[in-house]
Write an enzyme that holds these catalytic residues in place. Sequence first.
Site, PDB file in Angstrom:
ATOM      1  N   GLY A 194       0.876  -1.354  -0.131  1.00 26.13           N
ATOM      2  CA  GLY A 194       0.043  -0.090  -0.186  1.00 26.13           C
ATOM      3  C   GLY A 194       0.948   1.299  -0.117  1.00 26.13           C
ATOM      4  O   GLY A 194       0.408   2.353   0.597  1.00 26.13           O
ATOM      5  N   GLY A 195       1.978   1.121  -0.451  1.00 26.29           N
ATOM      6  CA  GLY A 195       3.084   2.369  -0.612  1.00 26.29           C
ATOM      7  C   GLY A 195       2.771   3.582  -1.471  1.00 26.29           C
ATOM      8  O   GLY A 195       3.588   4.248  -1.619  1.00 26.29           O
ATOM      9  N   GLY A 196       1.473   3.461  -2.163  1.00 27.00           N
ATOM     10  CA  GLY A 196       1.209   4.704  -2.980  1.00 27.00           C
ATOM     11  C   GLY A 196       2.263   4.677  -4.038  1.00 27.00           C
ATOM     12  O   GLY A 196       2.322   3.983  -4.740  1.00 27.00           O
ATOM     13  N   LEU A 218      -2.064  -1.081  -5.879  1.00 25.68           N
ATOM     14  CA  LEU A 218      -3.150  -1.269  -7.015  1.00 25.68           C
ATOM     15  C   LEU A 218      -2.507  -0.585  -8.022  1.00 25.68           C
ATOM     16  O   LEU A 218      -1.812   0.319  -8.217  1.00 25.68           O
ATOM     17  CB  LEU A 218      -4.376  -0.540  -6.598  1.00 25.68           C
ATOM     18  N   ASP A 237      -2.783  -6.819  -5.775  1.00 24.26           N
ATOM     19  CA  ASP A 237      -3.745  -6.600  -4.653  1.00 24.26           C
ATOM     20  C   ASP A 237      -3.261  -7.458  -3.441  1.00 24.26           C
ATOM     21  O   ASP A 237      -3.125  -8.940  -3.676  1.00 24.26           O
ATOM     22  CB  ASP A 237      -4.929  -7.389  -5.333  1.00 24.26           C
ATOM     23  N   LYS A 251       2.399   1.521   6.078  1.00 24.06           N
ATOM     24  CA  LYS A 251       2.148   2.708   6.817  1.00 24.06           C
ATOM     25  C   LYS A 251       0.592   3.067   6.467  1.00 24.06           C
ATOM     26  O   LYS A 251       0.184   3.405   5.487  1.00 24.06           O
ATOM     27  CB  LYS A 251       2.768   3.879   6.522  1.00 24.06           C
ATOM     28  N   HIS A 255      -5.411   0.366   9.167  1.00 25.96           N
ATOM     29  CA  HIS A 255      -6.562   1.012   9.865  1.00 25.96           C
ATOM     30  C   HIS A 255      -7.546   1.408   8.715  1.00 25.96           C
ATOM     31  O   HIS A 255      -8.861   1.861   9.109  1.00 25.96           O
ATOM     32  CB  HIS A 255      -6.129   2.496  10.509  1.00 25.96           C
ATOM     33  N   ASP A 256      -7.503   1.190   7.310  1.00 22.27           N
ATOM     34  CA  ASP A 256      -8.727   1.217   6.588  1.00 22.27           C
ATOM     35  C   ASP A 256      -9.645  -0.009   6.560  1.00 22.27           C
ATOM     36  O   ASP A 256     -10.326   0.113   5.630  1.00 22.27           O
ATOM     37  CB  ASP A 256      -8.038   1.315   5.083  1.00 22.27           C
ATOM     38  N   GLU A 284       1.008   3.146  12.631  1.00 21.91           N
ATOM     39  CA  GLU A 284      -0.322   3.135  12.924  1.00 21.91           C
ATOM     40  C   GLU A 284      -0.624   3.994  14.254  1.00 21.91           C
ATOM     41  O   GLU A 284       0.259   4.056  14.795  1.00 21.91           O
ATOM     42  CB  GLU A 284      -0.927   1.701  13.047  1.00 21.91           C
ATOM     43  N   GLU A 315      -9.494   2.873  14.209  1.00 21.17           N
ATOM     44  CA  GLU A 315      -8.049   2.851  14.825  1.00 21.17           C
ATOM     45  C   GLU A 315      -8.214   2.017  15.870  1.00 21.17           C
ATOM     46  O   GLU A 315      -9.349   1.636  16.567  1.00 21.17           O
ATOM     47  CB  GLU A 315      -7.999   4.228  15.138  1.00 21.17           C
TER      48      GLU A 315
END
Length: 350
Positions: A194-196, A218, A237, A251, A255-256, A284, A315
């Site tokens: 999920g490193g963007g 993604l 994915d 990071k 929490h999503d 987190e 959270e």
Amino acid sequence: MEVHEELLRGQAEVWQLMFAFADSMALKSAVELRLADIMHSHGSPITLPQLASRIDSSCPDIPYLARLMRMLVRKGIFAVHQSSDGGDETLYKMTHISKWLLHDSELSLAPMILVENNQWLLEPWHYLSQCVKEGGIAFKKAHGCEIWDFASQSPQFNNLFNDAMACTAKIVMKALVSHYKDGFDSIQSLADVGGGTGGALAEIVKSYPHIKGINFDLPHVVATAPVCEGIFHVGGDMFDAIPKADAVFMKWILHDWDDEACVKILKNCRQAIPDKSGKLVLVEIVVQEDGNNIFGDMGLVFDLVMFAHTTGGKERTEQEWMKLLEQGGFHRCKIISMPALYSIIEAYPQ
């Protein structure tokens, strides 16, 4: 008399809560108008006409600007400077808050302010009570789809969101690198799940150039990621599989998601790393329910942000993190505090 005063105080507090959005809208306006940038580049206290003349507009409304500045000064975002020559004209200057509003600063929250106060992310907040009554996902009720699908369909929102994540990555990584100095020494390969667009991983690789970085997100996200030495961008994915690495870094990802989804992600992380030497590094929020620190209620505020924007995200307290990690196959973990909103959670399979 005491009852009357208590009732009056209650009324005053309700008014404050009712219009709390005015603070965030004034803050957003300051960022959109680049007021902090103008003051910073001016280099000295600035008058209202000087400030107005540098706003990107052919005919800025100075009375409107004066009213906005009055509120921003009241909230401490900017300050009034008393002229040494005794002049009557008001001069404005930066504060410790407005330094975080600079667009081109290394550490800035301007992109986060713009995305969180965008109409797309404000709309789901209107559905919280409906979710309490009947369940469901606030973002989906507002937009007809979940946030990740919305981002894949809207390049404008996707760019806003990615910019916000990149700006927070810089803030996170500055704290992480300075307070987790030995944490990456023995790692040869690191997958940022999920490193963007790779901002966080770039900071790690810069400090630890021996690491082979794998930025995993993604496909539509990594498609906009810049080329960076030492980093390989991989689309996929995390619910299917995660690239193999010595360690996995995440990071503000878990929490999503709700507990069931998190356990699935964690099990995939467990499969991606070596049995004995592998580890998981999470950044987190660890909720302190008494809010007794410099960030006050922000853990609980972010929990409501997750309620409004995500698919069951939340959270978690320390106990909730321990339980979740155990279910995901990480039987040993510790929490490392930082002078930040978030903490480092280090977890091991054995």
